[in-house]
Motif scaffolding. Structure first.
Motif, PDB file in Angstrom:
ATOM      1  N   GLN A 151      50.858  31.676  38.566  1.00 50.22           N
ATOM      2  CA  GLN A 151      49.683  32.539  38.636  1.00 50.22           C
ATOM      3  C   GLN A 151      50.117  33.997  38.639  1.00 50.22           C
ATOM      4  OE1 GLN A 151      46.778  31.381  38.384  1.00 50.22           O
ATOM      5  NE2 GLN A 151      45.366  32.994  39.031  1.00 50.22           N
ATOM      6  N   VAL A 152      49.429  34.797  37.872  1.00 52.85           N
ATOM      7  CA  VAL A 152      49.726  36.220  37.776  1.00 52.85           C
ATOM      8  C   VAL A 152      48.602  36.990  38.461  1.00 52.85           C
ATOM      9  CG1 VAL A 152      50.090  38.173  36.226  1.00 52.85           C
ATOM     10  CG2 VAL A 152      50.968  35.898  35.607  1.00 52.85           C
ATOM     11  N   GLN A 153      48.964  37.831  39.398  1.00 58.60           N
ATOM     12  CA  GLN A 153      47.989  38.677  40.088  1.00 58.60           C
ATOM     13  C   GLN A 153      47.914  40.020  39.370  1.00 58.60           C
ATOM     14  OE1 GLN A 153      46.289  37.244  42.554  1.00 58.60           O
ATOM     15  NE2 GLN A 153      47.565  35.422  42.315  1.00 58.60           N
ATOM     16  N   VAL A 154      46.687  40.426  39.054  1.00 60.27           N
ATOM     17  CA  VAL A 154      46.459  41.671  38.329  1.00 60.27           C
ATOM     18  C   VAL A 154      45.553  42.564  39.170  1.00 60.27           C
ATOM     19  CG1 VAL A 154      45.507  42.716  36.238  1.00 60.27           C
ATOM     20  CG2 VAL A 154      46.708  40.518  36.105  1.00 60.27           C
ATOM     21  N   VAL A 155      45.966  43.802  39.373  1.00 64.84           N
ATOM     22  CA  VAL A 155      45.199  44.724  40.216  1.00 64.84           C
ATOM     23  C   VAL A 155      45.086  46.076  39.530  1.00 64.84           C
ATOM     24  CG1 VAL A 155      45.049  45.875  42.448  1.00 64.84           C
ATOM     25  CG2 VAL A 155      46.012  43.563  42.304  1.00 64.84           C
ATOM     26  N   GLU A 156      43.849  46.538  39.340  1.00 61.93           N
ATOM     27  CA  GLU A 156      43.612  47.850  38.742  1.00 61.93           C
ATOM     28  C   GLU A 156      43.337  48.892  39.831  1.00 61.93           C
ATOM     29  OE1 GLU A 156      41.094  44.899  36.140  1.00 61.93           O
ATOM     30  OE2 GLU A 156      41.407  45.316  38.278  1.00 61.93           O
ATOM     31  N   SER A 157      43.581  50.135  39.477  1.00 67.10           N
ATOM     32  CA  SER A 157      43.241  51.248  40.356  1.00 67.10           C
ATOM     33  C   SER A 157      43.065  52.505  39.518  1.00 67.10           C
ATOM     34  CB  SER A 157      44.328  51.469  41.412  1.00 67.10           C
ATOM     35  OG  SER A 157      45.551  51.790  40.793  1.00 67.10           O
ATOM     36  N   GLY A 158      42.463  53.533  40.135  1.00 66.57           N
ATOM     37  CA  GLY A 158      42.374  54.831  39.484  1.00 66.57           C
ATOM     38  C   GLY A 158      41.009  55.223  38.965  1.00 66.57           C
ATOM     39  N   GLY A 159      40.026  54.354  39.099  1.00 66.40           N
ATOM     40  CA  GLY A 159      38.695  54.719  38.628  1.00 66.40           C
ATOM     41  C   GLY A 159      38.053  55.766  39.511  1.00 66.40           C
ATOM     42  N   GLY A 160      36.897  56.235  39.061  1.00 67.61           N
ATOM     43  CA  GLY A 160      36.177  57.228  39.849  1.00 67.61           C
ATOM     44  C   GLY A 160      35.123  57.934  39.035  1.00 67.61           C
ATOM     45  N   LEU A 161      34.624  59.026  39.607  1.00 70.67           N
ATOM     46  CA  LEU A 161      33.599  59.842  38.968  1.00 70.67           C
ATOM     47  C   LEU A 161      34.266  61.089  38.377  1.00 70.67           C
ATOM     48  CD1 LEU A 161      30.619  60.664  38.431  1.00 70.67           C
ATOM     49  CD2 LEU A 161      30.627  61.677  40.733  1.00 70.67           C
ATOM     50  N   VAL A 162      33.965  61.368  37.130  1.00 69.40           N
ATOM     51  CA  VAL A 162      34.552  62.530  36.463  1.00 69.40           C
ATOM     52  C   VAL A 162      33.493  63.175  35.574  1.00 69.40           C
ATOM     53  CG1 VAL A 162      35.428  61.155  34.541  1.00 69.40           C
ATOM     54  CG2 VAL A 162      36.531  63.327  35.098  1.00 69.40           C
ATOM     55  N   GLN A 163      33.584  64.480  35.396  1.00 69.53           N
ATOM     56  CA  GLN A 163      32.644  65.181  34.528  1.00 69.53           C
ATOM     57  C   GLN A 163      32.997  64.977  33.063  1.00 69.53           C
ATOM     58  OE1 GLN A 163      32.550  69.287  35.764  1.00 69.53           O
ATOM     59  NE2 GLN A 163      31.128  68.843  37.441  1.00 69.53           N
ATOM     60  N   PRO A 164      32.020  65.089  32.195  1.00 67.19           N
ATOM     61  CA  PRO A 164      32.326  65.013  30.756  1.00 67.19           C
ATOM     62  C   PRO A 164      33.405  66.012  30.382  1.00 67.19           C
ATOM     63  CG  PRO A 164      29.961  64.917  31.098  1.00 67.19           C
ATOM     64  CD  PRO A 164      30.574  65.209  32.441  1.00 67.19           C
ATOM     65  N   GLY A 165      34.336  65.547  29.556  1.00 68.52           N
ATOM     66  CA  GLY A 165      35.469  66.374  29.169  1.00 68.52           C
ATOM     67  C   GLY A 165      36.664  66.249  30.083  1.00 68.52           C
ATOM     68  N   GLY A 166      36.488  65.577  31.194  1.00 68.19           N
ATOM     69  CA  GLY A 166      37.567  65.421  32.163  1.00 68.19           C
ATOM     70  C   GLY A 166      38.508  64.282  31.820  1.00 68.19           C
ATOM     71  N   SER A 167      39.449  64.049  32.725  1.00 70.08           N
ATOM     72  CA  SER A 167      40.478  63.033  32.509  1.00 70.08           C
ATOM     73  C   SER A 167      40.612  62.126  33.732  1.00 70.08           C
ATOM     74  CB  SER A 167      41.837  63.693  32.247  1.00 70.08           C
ATOM     75  OG  SER A 167      41.806  64.471  31.074  1.00 70.08           O
ATOM     76  N   PRO A 176      51.846  35.679  25.758  1.00 72.07           N
ATOM     77  CA  PRO A 176      51.650  35.465  24.326  1.00 72.07           C
ATOM     78  C   PRO A 176      52.073  34.076  23.845  1.00 72.07           C
ATOM     79  CG  PRO A 176      53.472  36.967  24.707  1.00 72.07           C
ATOM     80  CD  PRO A 176      52.802  36.763  26.020  1.00 72.07           C
ATOM     81  N   TRP A 177      52.917  33.376  24.587  1.00 72.81           N
ATOM     82  CA  TRP A 177      53.401  32.074  24.126  1.00 72.81           C
ATOM     83  C   TRP A 177      52.395  30.952  24.355  1.00 72.81           C
ATOM     84  CZ3 TRP A 177      55.622  35.108  27.826  1.00 72.81           C
ATOM     85  CH2 TRP A 177      55.511  34.689  29.149  1.00 72.81           C
ATOM     86  N   ASN A 178      51.406  31.170  25.260  1.00 73.39           N
ATOM     87  CA  ASN A 178      50.368  30.158  25.469  1.00 73.39           C
ATOM     88  C   ASN A 178      48.960  30.741  25.569  1.00 73.39           C
ATOM     89  OD1 ASN A 178      50.298  31.288  28.019  1.00 73.39           O
ATOM     90  ND2 ASN A 178      51.341  29.575  29.017  1.00 73.39           N
ATOM     91  N   SER A 179      48.844  32.044  25.431  1.00 71.36           N
ATOM     92  CA  SER A 179      47.555  32.756  25.451  1.00 71.36           C
ATOM     93  C   SER A 179      46.822  32.674  26.784  1.00 71.36           C
ATOM     94  CB  SER A 179      46.629  32.250  24.337  1.00 71.36           C
ATOM     95  OG  SER A 179      47.205  32.480  23.073  1.00 71.36           O
ATOM     96  N   TYR A 180      47.521  32.328  27.842  1.00 70.03           N
ATOM     97  CA  TYR A 180      46.876  32.337  29.160  1.00 70.03           C
ATOM     98  C   TYR A 180      46.548  33.783  29.522  1.00 70.03           C
ATOM     99  CZ  TYR A 180      48.083  27.455  30.170  1.00 70.03           C
ATOM    100  OH  TYR A 180      48.188  26.090  30.152  1.00 70.03           O
ATOM    101  N   GLU A 181      45.346  33.990  30.067  1.00 66.73           N
ATOM    102  CA  GLU A 181      44.877  35.314  30.426  1.00 66.73           C
ATOM    103  C   GLU A 181      44.695  35.428  31.936  1.00 66.73           C
ATOM    104  OE1 GLU A 181      42.217  36.099  26.364  1.00 66.73           O
ATOM    105  OE2 GLU A 181      41.247  35.941  28.322  1.00 66.73           O
TER     106      GLU A 181
END
Length: 117
Positions: A1-17, A100-105
């Motif tokens: 089993q592979v654990q995947v964790v995202e971070s870094g989202g938030g609120l930003v103004q148009p044109g921001g990064s 990629p060898w078994n396409s498990y996501e």
């Protein structure tokens, strides 16, 4: 089993990064194909960018020239640098690790990105 964790989202103004990060467990991270997807309210999940083991990348047309996907195999992490953000980029962003060898996501829980003034 592979654990995947995202971070870094938030609120930003148009044109921001923002920079999203995604870590995946395991000692063969360098072999995974990694992808960022997003889903806006009322819409289907769509592919944003992918990076394969060898480093080749692919982007959806609407983010080309604004978003950059990269990976640091030593840190088991993939990044999505998002510049010149637009309100239409608002969505929950998901990271996916694919063997990629078994396409498990393996999917993360998602991180919210809101572009608004």
């Amino acid at each position: 089993q592979v654990q995947v964790v995202e971070s870094g989202g938030g609120l930003v103004q148009p044109g921001g990064s923002l920079r999203l990060s995604c870590s995946a467990s395991g000692n063969i991270f360098s072999l995974y194909t990694m992808g960022w997807y997003r889903q806006a309210p009322g819409k289907q999940r769509e592919l944003v960018a992918t990076i394969i083991s060898g480093g080749s990348t692919n982007y959806r047309d609407s983010v080309k020239g604004r978003f950059t996907i990269s990976r640091d195999n030593a840190k088991n992490t993939v990044y999505l640098q998002m510049n010149s953000l637009k309100p239409e980029d608002t969505a929950v962003y998901y990271c996916c690790a694919v063997k990629p060898w078994n396409s498990y996501e393996y999917w993360g829980q998602g991180t919210q990105v809101t572009v608004s003034s």
